[in-house]
Design a protein around this motif. Structure first.
Motif, mmCIF file in Angstrom:
data_model
loop_
_atom_site.group_PDB
_atom_site.id
_atom_site.type_symbol
_atom_site.label_atom_id
_atom_site.label_comp_id
_atom_site.label_asym_id
_atom_site.label_seq_id
_atom_site.Cartn_x
_atom_site.Cartn_y
_atom_site.Cartn_z
ATOM 1 N N ARG A 188 49.548 -99.899 30.470
ATOM 2 C CA ARG A 188 48.739 -100.150 31.670
ATOM 3 C C ARG A 188 49.102 -101.496 32.289
ATOM 4 N NH1 ARG A 188 42.261 -101.405 31.414
ATOM 5 N NH2 ARG A 188 42.029 -102.184 33.542
ATOM 6 N N THR A 189 49.298 -102.494 31.456
ATOM 7 C CA THR A 189 49.680 -103.821 31.944
ATOM 8 C C THR A 189 51.066 -103.788 32.581
ATOM 9 O OG1 THR A 189 48.376 -104.831 30.169
ATOM 10 C CG2 THR A 189 49.980 -106.240 31.282
ATOM 11 N N LEU A 190 51.980 -103.034 31.982
ATOM 12 C CA LEU A 190 53.328 -102.902 32.537
ATOM 13 C C LEU A 190 53.270 -102.262 33.919
ATOM 14 C CD1 LEU A 190 56.418 -103.008 32.316
ATOM 15 C CD2 LEU A 190 56.311 -100.795 31.126
ATOM 16 N N LEU A 191 52.497 -101.199 34.047
ATOM 17 C CA LEU A 191 52.357 -100.547 35.351
ATOM 18 C C LEU A 191 51.840 -101.529 36.392
ATOM 19 C CD1 LEU A 191 52.306 -98.013 37.157
ATOM 20 C CD2 LEU A 191 50.037 -97.510 36.254
ATOM 21 N N GLY A 192 50.828 -102.306 36.026
ATOM 22 C CA GLY A 192 50.286 -103.290 36.954
ATOM 23 C C GLY A 192 51.308 -104.337 37.352
ATOM 24 N N SER B 267 61.199 -103.882 21.383
ATOM 25 C CA SER B 267 60.961 -105.332 21.285
ATOM 26 C C SER B 267 62.167 -106.158 21.717
ATOM 27 C CB SER B 267 60.560 -105.702 19.852
ATOM 28 O OG SER B 267 61.622 -105.427 18.946
ATOM 29 N N GLY B 268 63.341 -105.555 21.738
ATOM 30 C CA GLY B 268 64.525 -106.277 22.189
ATOM 31 C C GLY B 268 64.673 -106.335 23.702
ATOM 32 N N LEU B 269 63.782 -105.655 24.426
ATOM 33 C CA LEU B 269 63.845 -105.633 25.877
ATOM 34 C C LEU B 269 62.864 -106.646 26.451
ATOM 35 C CD1 LEU B 269 63.840 -101.749 26.384
ATOM 36 C CD2 LEU B 269 65.816 -103.268 26.203
ATOM 37 N N ASP B 270 63.367 -107.512 27.308
ATOM 38 C CA ASP B 270 62.567 -108.640 27.805
ATOM 39 C C ASP B 270 61.283 -108.178 28.486
ATOM 40 O OD1 ASP B 270 62.228 -111.527 28.676
ATOM 41 O OD2 ASP B 270 62.370 -110.528 30.625
ATOM 42 N N LEU B 271 61.366 -107.179 29.348
ATOM 43 C CA LEU B 271 60.192 -106.761 30.104
ATOM 44 C C LEU B 271 59.112 -106.212 29.184
ATOM 45 C CD1 LEU B 271 58.778 -106.373 32.781
ATOM 46 C CD2 LEU B 271 59.995 -104.201 33.063
ATOM 47 N N TRP B 272 59.490 -105.391 28.212
ATOM 48 C CA TRP B 272 58.493 -104.849 27.280
ATOM 49 C C TRP B 272 57.904 -105.956 26.415
ATOM 50 C CZ3 TRP B 272 55.749 -100.542 26.451
ATOM 51 C CH2 TRP B 272 55.059 -100.448 25.233
ATOM 52 N N ARG B 273 58.756 -106.820 25.874
ATOM 53 C CA ARG B 273 58.287 -107.857 24.955
ATOM 54 C C ARG B 273 57.312 -108.808 25.629
ATOM 55 N NH1 ARG B 273 62.781 -109.535 23.903
ATOM 56 N NH2 ARG B 273 62.862 -111.350 25.291
ATOM 57 N N MET C 27 62.963 -108.704 38.708
ATOM 58 C CA MET C 27 62.373 -107.497 38.152
ATOM 59 C C MET C 27 63.344 -106.325 38.201
ATOM 60 S SD MET C 27 59.764 -106.327 36.574
ATOM 61 C CE MET C 27 58.336 -107.392 36.895
ATOM 62 N N ALA C 28 64.202 -106.291 39.211
ATOM 63 C CA ALA C 28 65.197 -105.216 39.299
ATOM 64 C C ALA C 28 66.114 -105.235 38.083
ATOM 65 C CB ALA C 28 66.003 -105.349 40.582
ATOM 66 N N VAL C 29 66.510 -106.423 37.652
ATOM 67 C CA VAL C 29 67.364 -106.549 36.463
ATOM 68 C C VAL C 29 66.617 -106.086 35.216
ATOM 69 C CG1 VAL C 29 68.557 -108.200 34.955
ATOM 70 C CG2 VAL C 29 68.760 -108.394 37.446
ATOM 71 N N ARG C 30 65.362 -106.480 35.097
ATOM 72 C CA ARG C 30 64.582 -106.145 33.889
ATOM 73 C C ARG C 30 64.256 -104.650 33.821
ATOM 74 N NH1 ARG C 30 59.795 -110.475 33.995
ATOM 75 N NH2 ARG C 30 59.802 -110.378 31.710
ATOM 76 N N THR C 31 63.964 -104.045 34.969
ATOM 77 C CA THR C 31 63.700 -102.608 34.954
ATOM 78 C C THR C 31 64.977 -101.820 34.680
ATOM 79 O OG1 THR C 31 63.922 -102.526 37.376
ATOM 80 C CG2 THR C 31 61.708 -102.746 36.471
ATOM 81 N N ARG C 32 66.112 -102.299 35.162
ATOM 82 C CA ARG C 32 67.375 -101.606 34.896
ATOM 83 C C ARG C 32 67.670 -101.605 33.399
ATOM 84 N NH1 ARG C 32 70.503 -104.637 37.812
ATOM 85 N NH2 ARG C 32 69.703 -103.678 39.714
ATOM 86 N N GLU C 33 67.346 -102.700 32.730
ATOM 87 C CA GLU C 33 67.537 -102.769 31.279
ATOM 88 C C GLU C 33 66.651 -101.742 30.571
ATOM 89 O OE1 GLU C 33 67.559 -106.254 27.842
ATOM 90 O OE2 GLU C 33 65.991 -106.302 29.386
#
Length: 389
Positions: A247-251, A217-223, A289-295
Motif C-alpha cells: 500500500r505504501t509503495l502504491l502511494g 530486499s536487494g531492490l532499492d525501491l522495495w527496501r 523513480m523511473a530508474v527504480r521502477t525499471r529495476e
C-alpha cells in the motif's frame, strides 16, 4: 437539484485545467448521435464500455496466473478496475477530465487475448504474415468493429478522444497534424497501468510464494519503502506487514507521478488539449523513480513472469491456442456465425484471430476439448459449460 448535461459541462469549464480535454470540445463520434440529456459524452462512453460483452469477458482472462488457479489473484478485470481507480486519482489531482480517463482505462485491455502476454505473443507469431497482432490495436477493433450492440453500426461508436487513448504506441500525425502524444488523460492511464501492474504483480507473486521478500530486499525501491512503512509498525504480523508495504509503495508511485507531472505541466503551461498533443509526454515518473521502477520491473520479469511453474502451464495453454488456430483456419465453418461472416470481408486468418482473441481462458479449453480432444493438462473443473461467442 436536477443536474442536466449542460450543468455538468459548465462544471467542467469551471474546474478543469486549461490543458484538460473537456467533453463539450470532443471531436465527436464516427456515427453522429444526439447528445444525452443527463450525461456528458465521456460518461456515455464509460457506460457503453462497462455494459459491453468484451468488458465482462475480462473477468475470465489471465493477468499473470491463469483464471481459476487462485481465488485472490488478479484477473484482467481486476487489473482494469485498479488502473481505473489510479487514473481517476491522477486526473483529479492534476485537474484533468476524470470521466475521460476512466473510460480509456476501462477500455484499454478489451482486446487482450486469453493467457495474458504469452497469448498475445502467440497470436502475433501466428499472424506474422497477415498483419500481426497487438492487444492495443485489438482493443480499437473491439470498440470500432467487433461489438454488436446497435442496429445502425458495428462497434460502440465511442468518441474520438477515447479511441485516441487506445492507440499505443501512439502514431505520430495519424490522428492530427503535428500530434505526437495523446491527451493528458490518456497519458495518465498509461502511467496508471504501469503503477497497477507493478504493485499487484508484486502482491500476487508474494501471495503465491514464487517470489519472496528476501529476494526483493536487494531492490532499492522495495527496501526503502519497506523501511518507511514498517518504521512505525515494526511488530506487524507478516501478512498484514506485506500488505501495508505494498500500500505504501502504491502511494509513493502515485505521488511521484502527480508531483513530477504537476511541475512539468506547470513549466510547459499548455493552454489547450491540442497543445498537449504537440508536446512530448508530460505525465511521467520522475527520472529517479523511473530508474527504480525499471529495476523492479526487470526483477519481476526474470524472477516471476518467467518462473518455471508458470511457463510450463502457459506452454500447455498456448499449445491449445495454436492447435485451435490451425484447425479453424482450415475449417472456418467451425467459427461462431459472427466471425464466420467476417471471413469474406477480412480473410480467414484475421477472422480466426479475432475469434480467438475474444475467447476467455476457459473457452479456449472448452473449444479445444470439443474440436481437438485429448486435453489432459486442464483440470475437469475448467471444462464446465461455457457459452460460445
Amino acid at each position: 437539484m436536477l443536474r442536466r448535461r449542460y450543468d455538468l459541462e459548465k462544471a467542467e469549464a469551471r474546474h478543469l485545467a486549461p490543458c484538460a480535454q473537456s467533453s463539450v470540445e470532443s471531436r465527436g463520434r464516427v456515427h453522429p448521435e444526439d447528445r444525452h440529456r443527463f450525461r456528458t459524452e465521456f460518461q456515455r462512453d464509460r457506460d457503453r464500455i462497462v455494459h459491453s460483452r468484451s468488458f465482462r469477458r475480462l473477468e475470465y482472462k489471465t493477468q499473470v496466473f491463469l483464471n481459476g488457479t487462485g481465488d485472490h489473484y488478479r484477473t484482467r478485470m481486476t487489473h482494469t478496475i485498479e488502473v481505473s481507480c489510479i487514473a481517476r486519482a491522477l486526473a483529479r489531482s492534476l485537474g484533468l477530465n476524470e470521466d475521460l480517463a476512466e473510460a480509456i482505462a476501462l477500455a484499454h485491455d478489451l482486446g487482450h487475448p486469453p493467457f495474458g502476454h504469452l497469448g498475445e505473443e502467440t497470436l502475433d507469431r501466428l499472424m506474422a504474415k497477415h498483419g500481426g497482432f497487438r492487444h492495443n490495436a485489438q482493443s480499437l477493433r473491439v470498440v470500432e468493429e467487433l461489438e454488436l450492440k446497435y442496429p445502425e453500426f458495428n462497434g460502440l461508436n465511442l468518441t474520438w478522444e477515447v479511441r485516441e487513448g487506445l492507440h499505443k504506441p501512439y502514431p505520430p500525425n495519424q490522428l492530427g497534424e503535428g500530434f505526437i502524444q495523446p491527451s493528458l488523460e490518456a497519458q495518465a492511464v498509461d502511467l496508471s497501468d504501469q503503477v497497477a501492474y507493478i504493485c499487484h504483480d508484486l502482491d500476487d507473486g508474494l501471495e503465491s510464494g514464487l517470489i519472496n521478500e528476501q529476494e526483493l530486499s536487494g531492490l532499492d525501491l522495495w527496501r526503502t519503502t519497506r523501511e518507511e512503512a514498517l518504521a512505525l509498525y515494526p511488530h506487524l504480523e507478516a501478512e498484514r506487514g506485506r500488505y501495508y508495504v505494498l500500500r505504501t509503495l502504491l502511494g509513493r508511485l502515485v505521488e511521484d507521478v502527480i508531483d513530477h507531472a504537476g511541475e512539468t505541466i506547470k513549466s510547459r503551461a499548455p493552454q489547450s488539449s491540442d497543445e498537449v498533443r504537440r508536446l512530448p509526454a508530460l505525465i511521467t515518473f520522475s527520472p529517479e523513480m523511473a530508474v527504480r521502477t525499471r529495476e523492479l520491473l526487470n526483477f519481476l520479469y526474470r524472477q516471476f513472469y518467467l518462473h518455471p511453474s508458470l511457463t510450463a502451464i502457459r506452454r500447455r495453454s498456448v499449445d491449445c491456442l495454436e492447435q485451435l488456430f490451425e484447425l479453424l483456419v482450415g475449417h472456418p465453418h467451425l467459427l461462431s456465425p459472427q466471425f464466420e461472416m467476417r471471413v469474406k470481408k477480412e480473410g480467414v486468418h484475421r477472422a480466426t484471430c479475432d475469434y480467438l482473441a475474444c475467447l476467455t481462458d476457459r473457452q479456449v479449453y472448452v473449444q479445444h476439448e470439443k474440436f481437438v480432444g485429448g486435453l489432459t493438462s486442464v483440470d475437469a473443473t475448467h471444462l464446465e459449460q461455457s457459452a460460445l461467442l
